[in-house]
Design a protein around this motif. Structure first.
Motif, PDB file in Angstrom:
ATOM      1  N   ILE B  49      57.156  15.355  28.704  1.00 20.67           N
ATOM      2  CA  ILE B  49      56.883  16.126  29.909  1.00 20.67           C
ATOM      3  C   ILE B  49      56.312  17.480  29.524  1.00 20.67           C
ATOM      4  O   ILE B  49      56.861  18.173  28.649  1.00 20.67           O
ATOM      5  CB  ILE B  49      58.153  16.310  30.751  1.00 20.67           C
ATOM      6  CG1 ILE B  49      58.722  14.950  31.147  1.00 20.67           C
ATOM      7  CG2 ILE B  49      57.860  17.148  32.000  1.00 20.67           C
ATOM      8  CD1 ILE B  49      60.023  15.017  31.900  1.00 20.67           C
ATOM      9  N   THR B  50      55.199  17.828  30.132  1.00 20.68           N
ATOM     10  CA  THR B  50      54.639  19.164  29.980  1.00 20.68           C
ATOM     11  C   THR B  50      54.535  19.812  31.352  1.00 20.68           C
ATOM     12  O   THR B  50      54.532  19.119  32.389  1.00 20.68           O
ATOM     13  CB  THR B  50      53.254  19.131  29.321  1.00 20.68           C
ATOM     14  OG1 THR B  50      52.400  18.283  30.092  1.00 20.68           O
ATOM     15  CG2 THR B  50      53.335  18.615  27.898  1.00 20.68           C
ATOM     16  N   LEU B  51      54.434  21.124  31.345  1.00 26.16           N
ATOM     17  CA  LEU B  51      54.324  21.902  32.578  1.00 26.16           C
ATOM     18  C   LEU B  51      53.011  22.666  32.543  1.00 26.16           C
ATOM     19  O   LEU B  51      52.608  23.183  31.481  1.00 26.16           O
ATOM     20  CB  LEU B  51      55.505  22.867  32.697  1.00 26.16           C
ATOM     21  CG  LEU B  51      56.899  22.226  32.592  1.00 26.16           C
ATOM     22  CD1 LEU B  51      57.985  23.288  32.591  1.00 26.16           C
ATOM     23  CD2 LEU B  51      57.128  21.227  33.700  1.00 26.16           C
ATOM     24  N   ASN B  52      52.331  22.722  33.677  1.00 26.00           N
ATOM     25  CA  ASN B  52      51.046  23.428  33.764  1.00 26.00           C
ATOM     26  C   ASN B  52      50.058  22.949  32.708  1.00 26.00           C
ATOM     27  O   ASN B  52      49.226  23.725  32.217  1.00 26.00           O
ATOM     28  CB  ASN B  52      51.246  24.956  33.637  1.00 26.00           C
ATOM     29  CG  ASN B  52      52.001  25.543  34.802  1.00 26.00           C
ATOM     30  OD1 ASN B  52      52.271  24.869  35.800  1.00 26.00           O
ATOM     31  ND2 ASN B  52      52.364  26.807  34.687  1.00 26.00           N
ATOM     32  N   ASN B  53      50.173  21.692  32.356  1.00 27.63           N
ATOM     33  CA  ASN B  53      49.279  21.079  31.364  1.00 27.63           C
ATOM     34  C   ASN B  53      49.303  21.842  30.024  1.00 27.63           C
ATOM     35  O   ASN B  53      48.310  21.829  29.285  1.00 27.63           O
ATOM     36  CB  ASN B  53      47.854  21.036  31.918  1.00 27.63           C
ATOM     37  CG  ASN B  53      47.097  19.818  31.418  1.00 27.63           C
ATOM     38  OD1 ASN B  53      47.682  18.793  31.116  1.00 27.63           O
ATOM     39  ND2 ASN B  53      45.788  19.956  31.284  1.00 27.63           N
TER      40      ASN B  53
END
Lengths: 159, 165
Positions: B49-53
Protein backbone atom coordinates in the motif's frame (compact mmCIF):
# COMPACT_ATOMS: atom_id res chain seq x y z
CA UNK A 1 -31.77 9.48 6.32
CA UNK A 2 -29.73 6.68 7.91
CA UNK A 3 -29.91 6.24 11.68
CA UNK A 4 -26.76 7.65 13.28
CA UNK A 5 -24.59 4.83 14.61
CA UNK A 6 -21.12 6.34 15.05
CA UNK A 7 -21.11 9.91 16.33
CA UNK A 8 -18.38 12.37 17.28
CA UNK A 9 -19.20 13.33 20.87
CA UNK A 10 -16.26 15.58 21.75
CA UNK A 11 -12.76 16.52 20.66
CA UNK A 12 -9.71 18.34 21.94
CA UNK A 13 -6.68 19.69 20.09
CA UNK A 14 -4.06 20.93 22.53
CA UNK A 15 -3.10 24.57 21.98
CA UNK A 16 -0.36 24.22 24.60
CA UNK A 17 1.24 21.32 26.46
CA UNK A 18 -0.81 19.57 29.12
CA UNK A 19 -0.41 16.57 31.40
CA UNK A 20 -3.93 15.28 30.77
CA UNK A 21 -7.09 15.59 28.70
CA UNK A 22 -10.55 14.91 30.13
CA UNK A 23 -13.88 14.28 28.45
CA UNK A 24 -16.77 14.94 30.85
CA UNK A 25 -20.56 14.60 30.89
CA UNK A 26 -20.40 11.81 28.32
CA UNK A 27 -23.72 11.11 26.61
CA UNK A 28 -25.07 7.86 28.09
CA UNK A 29 -27.24 6.81 25.16
CA UNK A 30 -24.58 4.87 23.21
CA UNK A 31 -23.24 1.32 23.54
CA UNK A 32 -19.47 1.72 23.22
CA UNK A 33 -16.98 4.56 23.20
CA UNK A 34 -14.00 4.95 20.88
CA UNK A 35 -11.20 7.36 21.72
CA UNK A 36 -8.65 8.19 18.99
CA UNK A 37 -5.43 9.67 20.38
CA UNK A 38 -2.83 11.08 17.96
CA UNK A 39 -0.23 12.64 20.18
CA UNK A 40 3.29 13.18 21.34
CA UNK A 41 4.77 13.56 24.82
CA UNK A 42 7.67 15.58 26.17
CA UNK A 43 9.24 12.29 27.26
CA UNK A 44 8.81 8.62 26.46
CA UNK A 45 6.21 7.66 28.99
CA UNK A 46 3.05 5.65 29.58
CA UNK A 47 -0.42 7.05 28.99
CA UNK A 48 -3.30 5.95 31.20
CA UNK A 49 -7.07 6.13 30.76
CA UNK A 50 -8.93 6.81 34.03
CA UNK A 51 -12.71 6.72 34.37
CA UNK A 52 -14.99 8.91 36.51
CA UNK A 53 -11.98 10.52 38.23
CA UNK A 54 -11.00 7.18 39.77
CA UNK A 55 -7.22 7.69 39.88
CA UNK A 56 -6.51 4.61 42.00
CA UNK A 57 -4.33 2.37 39.82
CA UNK A 58 -5.21 -0.71 41.86
CA UNK A 59 -8.76 -0.49 40.49
CA UNK A 60 -7.49 -1.25 36.99
CA UNK A 61 -5.64 -4.10 35.30
CA UNK A 62 -4.33 -4.83 31.84
CA UNK A 63 -2.54 -7.41 29.72
CA UNK A 64 -0.66 -6.61 26.54
CA UNK A 65 1.45 -8.08 23.76
CA UNK A 66 4.16 -5.75 22.54
CA UNK A 67 7.26 -5.41 20.41
CA UNK A 68 8.92 -3.18 23.01
CA UNK A 69 12.30 -4.61 23.91
CA UNK A 70 14.70 -7.04 22.35
CA UNK A 71 11.95 -9.56 21.55
CA UNK A 72 8.14 -9.65 21.60
CA UNK A 73 6.66 -9.93 25.05
CA UNK A 74 3.49 -9.90 27.09
CA UNK A 75 2.97 -8.02 30.33
CA UNK A 76 0.33 -7.43 32.96
CA UNK A 77 0.00 -4.85 35.73
CA UNK A 78 -2.51 -2.99 37.87
CA UNK A 79 -3.06 0.32 36.13
CA UNK A 80 -5.14 1.64 33.19
CA UNK A 81 -2.34 1.46 30.64
CA UNK A 82 -3.32 2.32 27.05
CA UNK A 83 0.08 2.85 25.48
CA UNK A 84 3.26 4.84 25.24
CA UNK A 85 3.99 8.36 24.09
CA UNK A 86 7.40 9.33 22.75
CA UNK A 87 9.19 12.66 22.48
CA UNK A 88 11.86 12.08 19.86
CA UNK A 89 10.07 9.08 18.44
CA UNK A 90 7.33 10.73 16.42
CA UNK A 91 3.59 10.59 16.84
CA UNK A 92 1.85 7.94 18.89
CA UNK A 93 -1.50 6.69 17.59
CA UNK A 94 -3.82 4.90 20.03
CA UNK A 95 -7.26 3.49 19.18
CA UNK A 96 -9.09 2.87 22.47
CA UNK A 97 -12.42 1.01 22.45
CA UNK A 98 -14.41 0.98 25.71
CA UNK A 99 -17.16 -1.64 25.61
CA UNK A 100 -20.62 -1.21 27.20
CA UNK A 101 -19.49 1.98 28.92
CA UNK A 102 -23.02 2.96 29.96
CA UNK A 103 -23.87 -0.41 31.52
CA UNK A 104 -24.26 -0.58 35.31
CA UNK A 105 -24.16 -4.37 35.66
CA UNK A 106 -20.57 -5.11 34.71
CA UNK A 107 -16.97 -4.02 35.10
CA UNK A 108 -15.75 -2.01 32.14
CA UNK A 109 -13.46 -3.63 29.56
CA UNK A 110 -11.35 -1.91 26.96
CA UNK A 111 -9.24 -2.89 23.99
CA UNK A 112 -6.52 -0.62 22.70
CA UNK A 113 -4.10 -0.64 19.78
CA UNK A 114 -1.10 1.56 20.49
CA UNK A 115 1.41 2.47 17.79
CA UNK A 116 4.72 4.31 18.07
CA UNK A 117 6.45 3.40 14.77
CA UNK A 118 10.00 4.05 15.88
CA UNK A 119 9.60 2.06 19.08
CA UNK A 120 6.71 -0.39 19.23
CA UNK A 121 3.30 -1.65 18.30
CA UNK A 122 1.07 -3.31 20.84
CA UNK A 123 -2.39 -4.61 21.64
CA UNK A 124 -3.77 -4.04 25.12
CA UNK A 125 -6.80 -5.40 26.94
CA UNK A 126 -7.83 -3.86 30.25
CA UNK A 127 -10.52 -3.66 32.88
CA UNK A 128 -11.82 -1.11 35.34
CA UNK A 129 -13.20 -3.04 38.31
CA UNK A 130 -16.25 -0.83 38.73
CA UNK A 131 -19.82 -1.34 37.51
CA UNK A 132 -20.64 2.37 37.29
CA UNK A 133 -21.42 3.86 33.91
CA UNK A 134 -18.50 5.80 32.49
CA UNK A 135 -19.35 9.49 32.53
CA UNK A 136 -15.83 10.87 32.15
CA UNK A 137 -12.56 9.71 30.61
CA UNK A 138 -9.20 11.23 31.64
CA UNK A 139 -6.15 10.51 29.51
CA UNK A 140 -3.09 11.18 31.62
CA UNK A 141 0.66 10.66 31.24
CA UNK A 142 2.67 8.97 33.96
CA UNK A 143 5.23 11.77 33.58
CA UNK A 144 5.84 14.83 31.45
CA UNK A 145 3.29 16.52 29.21
CA UNK A 146 1.39 16.00 25.99
CA UNK A 147 2.61 18.49 23.42
CA UNK A 148 0.70 21.18 21.57
CA UNK A 149 -1.05 19.87 18.47
CA UNK A 150 -1.94 16.50 20.01
CA UNK A 151 -5.50 15.51 19.08
CA UNK A 152 -8.13 13.55 21.00
CA UNK A 153 -11.48 12.48 19.52
CA UNK A 154 -14.32 10.78 21.42
CA UNK A 155 -16.92 8.81 19.43
CA UNK A 156 -20.06 7.01 20.54
CA UNK A 157 -21.17 3.79 18.84
CA UNK A 158 -24.90 3.16 18.99
CA UNK A 159 -26.34 0.11 20.74
CA UNK B 1 -23.10 10.21 11.63
CA UNK B 2 -19.29 10.40 11.85
CA UNK B 3 -18.41 7.24 9.87
CA UNK B 4 -19.13 7.34 6.16
CA UNK B 5 -18.32 5.04 3.26
CA UNK B 6 -16.42 6.90 0.56
CA UNK B 7 -16.07 4.06 -1.95
CA UNK B 8 -15.96 0.27 -2.28
CA UNK B 9 -13.97 -1.40 -5.03
CA UNK B 10 -14.86 -5.02 -5.85
CA UNK B 11 -12.78 -7.13 -8.21
CA UNK B 12 -15.06 -8.65 -10.84
CA UNK B 13 -12.46 -10.72 -12.70
CA UNK B 14 -9.02 -12.12 -11.93
CA UNK B 15 -7.09 -9.74 -14.19
CA UNK B 16 -6.91 -6.80 -11.77
CA UNK B 17 -3.44 -6.02 -10.45
CA UNK B 18 -4.14 -2.90 -8.44
CA UNK B 19 -6.92 -1.09 -6.61
CA UNK B 20 -6.77 2.68 -6.40
CA UNK B 21 -8.76 5.27 -4.47
CA UNK B 22 -8.33 8.76 -5.91
CA UNK B 23 -9.70 12.22 -5.20
CA UNK B 24 -10.29 11.33 -1.56
CA UNK B 25 -12.59 13.98 0.01
CA UNK B 26 -10.64 16.31 2.27
CA UNK B 27 -13.41 17.09 4.76
CA UNK B 28 -12.79 14.22 7.17
CA UNK B 29 -10.55 13.67 10.22
CA UNK B 30 -9.40 10.07 9.79
CA UNK B 31 -9.56 7.37 7.10
CA UNK B 32 -10.15 3.66 7.51
CA UNK B 33 -9.27 1.20 4.78
CA UNK B 34 -10.78 -2.29 5.01
CA UNK B 35 -9.56 -4.99 2.63
CA UNK B 36 -10.72 -8.55 1.95
CA UNK B 37 -8.30 -10.01 -0.60
CA UNK B 38 -6.74 -13.06 -2.14
CA UNK B 39 -3.80 -13.37 -4.55
CA UNK B 40 -4.97 -15.49 -7.46
CA UNK B 41 -1.51 -16.09 -8.95
CA UNK B 42 1.07 -16.99 -6.37
CA UNK B 43 2.36 -16.83 -2.81
CA UNK B 44 2.84 -14.99 -0.56
CA UNK B 45 -0.21 -12.79 -0.77
CA UNK B 46 1.45 -9.56 0.35
CA UNK B 47 -0.49 -6.44 -0.59
CA UNK B 48 1.65 -3.30 -0.82
CA UNK B 49 0.00 0.00 0.00
CA UNK B 50 1.25 3.44 -0.92
CA UNK B 51 -0.27 6.85 -0.26
CA UNK B 52 -0.36 9.72 -2.75
CA UNK B 53 1.44 7.44 -5.19
CA UNK B 54 4.58 7.88 -3.07
CA UNK B 55 6.89 4.84 -3.29
CA UNK B 56 9.86 6.57 -1.63
CA UNK B 57 11.35 5.17 1.58
CA UNK B 58 8.95 7.23 3.65
CA UNK B 59 7.09 4.52 5.58
CA UNK B 60 8.71 3.52 8.87
CA UNK B 61 7.18 0.44 10.46
CA UNK B 62 7.18 -1.72 13.55
CA UNK B 63 5.30 -5.01 13.43
CA UNK B 64 4.38 -7.99 15.59
CA UNK B 65 3.42 -11.24 13.85
CA UNK B 66 2.31 -14.71 14.87
CA UNK B 67 2.02 -17.67 12.50
CA UNK B 68 0.52 -20.36 14.66
CA UNK B 69 3.88 -21.66 15.77
CA UNK B 70 6.03 -18.67 16.67
CA UNK B 71 6.00 -14.92 17.15
CA UNK B 72 8.34 -12.34 15.68
CA UNK B 73 8.78 -8.59 15.45
CA UNK B 74 10.50 -6.42 12.88
CA UNK B 75 11.39 -2.77 12.26
CA UNK B 76 11.94 -1.33 8.81
CA UNK B 77 11.60 1.68 6.53
CA UNK B 78 10.14 0.90 3.14
CA UNK B 79 8.57 2.48 0.09
CA UNK B 80 5.18 1.06 1.14
CA UNK B 81 3.40 -0.61 4.04
CA UNK B 82 1.88 -4.07 3.81
CA UNK B 83 -1.20 -6.13 4.51
CA UNK B 84 -0.43 -9.81 4.00
CA UNK B 85 -3.45 -11.49 2.44
CA UNK B 86 -4.42 -15.05 1.56
CA UNK B 87 -2.59 -16.45 -1.47
CA UNK B 88 -3.27 -18.98 -4.23
CA UNK B 89 -1.83 -21.83 -2.17
CA UNK B 90 -4.17 -21.31 0.78
CA UNK B 91 -7.56 -22.94 1.35
CA UNK B 92 -9.86 -22.31 -1.60
CA UNK B 93 -12.59 -19.68 -1.38
CA UNK B 94 -10.94 -17.98 1.60
CA UNK B 95 -9.78 -14.38 1.72
CA UNK B 96 -7.48 -12.52 4.08
CA UNK B 97 -8.76 -9.54 6.07
CA UNK B 98 -6.96 -6.36 6.89
CA UNK B 99 -7.55 -2.81 7.96
CA UNK B 100 -5.51 0.37 8.13
CA UNK B 101 -6.57 3.38 10.22
CA UNK B 102 -4.99 6.64 9.04
CA UNK B 103 -5.18 9.43 11.60
CA UNK B 104 -5.51 13.15 10.79
CA UNK B 105 -5.10 12.44 7.07
CA UNK B 106 -5.52 16.07 5.98
CA UNK B 107 -2.99 17.52 8.43
CA UNK B 108 0.44 18.89 7.47
CA UNK B 109 2.14 16.51 9.95
CA UNK B 110 3.45 13.01 9.38
CA UNK B 111 0.63 10.49 9.22
CA UNK B 112 0.23 7.82 11.90
CA UNK B 113 -1.31 4.53 10.74
CA UNK B 114 -2.50 1.51 12.74
CA UNK B 115 -2.73 -1.77 10.79
CA UNK B 116 -4.19 -5.15 11.68
CA UNK B 117 -4.44 -8.08 9.31
CA UNK B 118 -4.83 -11.85 9.14
CA UNK B 119 -4.55 -14.50 6.46
CA UNK B 120 -7.08 -17.29 6.41
CA UNK B 121 -5.99 -20.86 5.88
CA UNK B 122 -7.33 -24.23 7.03
CA UNK B 123 -3.88 -25.42 8.03
CA UNK B 124 -1.42 -25.11 10.89
CA UNK B 125 0.14 -21.98 9.40
CA UNK B 126 -1.72 -18.70 9.08
CA UNK B 127 -0.45 -15.23 9.80
CA UNK B 128 -1.76 -12.50 12.09
CA UNK B 129 0.07 -9.21 12.29
CA UNK B 130 -0.34 -5.85 14.00
CA UNK B 131 1.71 -2.95 12.73
CA UNK B 132 2.55 0.67 13.50
CA UNK B 133 3.35 2.86 10.50
CA UNK B 134 4.50 6.45 10.21
CA UNK B 135 4.30 8.04 6.78
CA UNK B 136 6.72 10.93 6.45
CA UNK B 137 4.90 13.68 4.58
CA UNK B 138 3.42 17.12 5.06
CA UNK B 139 0.77 16.50 2.42
CA UNK B 140 -2.83 15.54 2.94
CA UNK B 141 -3.73 12.04 1.74
CA UNK B 142 -5.58 12.28 -1.54
CA UNK B 143 -5.04 8.78 -2.96
CA UNK B 144 -4.38 5.22 -1.82
CA UNK B 145 -2.84 2.57 -4.05
CA UNK B 146 -3.15 -1.16 -3.28
CA UNK B 147 -0.95 -3.51 -5.31
CA UNK B 148 -0.06 -7.20 -5.43
CA UNK B 149 3.24 -6.41 -7.21
CA UNK B 150 2.01 -7.50 -10.61
CA UNK B 151 0.01 -10.48 -9.39
CA UNK B 152 -3.74 -10.46 -9.79
CA UNK B 153 -6.37 -9.98 -7.15
CA UNK B 154 -8.84 -12.87 -7.04
CA UNK B 155 -12.40 -12.24 -8.13
CA UNK B 156 -14.58 -11.00 -5.18
CA UNK B 157 -11.68 -9.19 -3.53
CA UNK B 158 -13.02 -5.96 -1.99
CA UNK B 159 -11.49 -2.78 -0.64
CA UNK B 160 -13.61 -0.18 1.18
CA UNK B 161 -12.54 3.29 2.25
CA UNK B 162 -14.34 5.11 5.06
CA UNK B 163 -14.14 8.71 6.22
CA UNK B 164 -14.40 9.43 9.95
CA UNK B 165 -15.25 12.99 10.94
Amino acid sequence: MATPTYDLLDSTTLASSASSVTFTSIDQSYGDLVVVIDSKGTSTTAIYSYYNSDFTNANYSYVNMTTLGASPSSNTASNPFVGFEGSSLGQSLSLLHIMDYSATDKHKSYLCRNNLPDLLTQAIAGRWSNSSAVSSVTLQLSSGNLVSGSTFYLYGIAK
Amino acid sequence: MAYELIETIEVTNATTTDLVFTSIPQDGIDLKLVVSARNSDSAPGVVLITLNNDSGSNYSQEDLEGNGGSVSSNSSTQGYFRLRMTDSGDTANTFGSGQAYISNYTSSSNKSISCDRVTENNASTAYQRIEAVSYSTSSAISSIEIDFLGDNFAQYTTASLYKIY
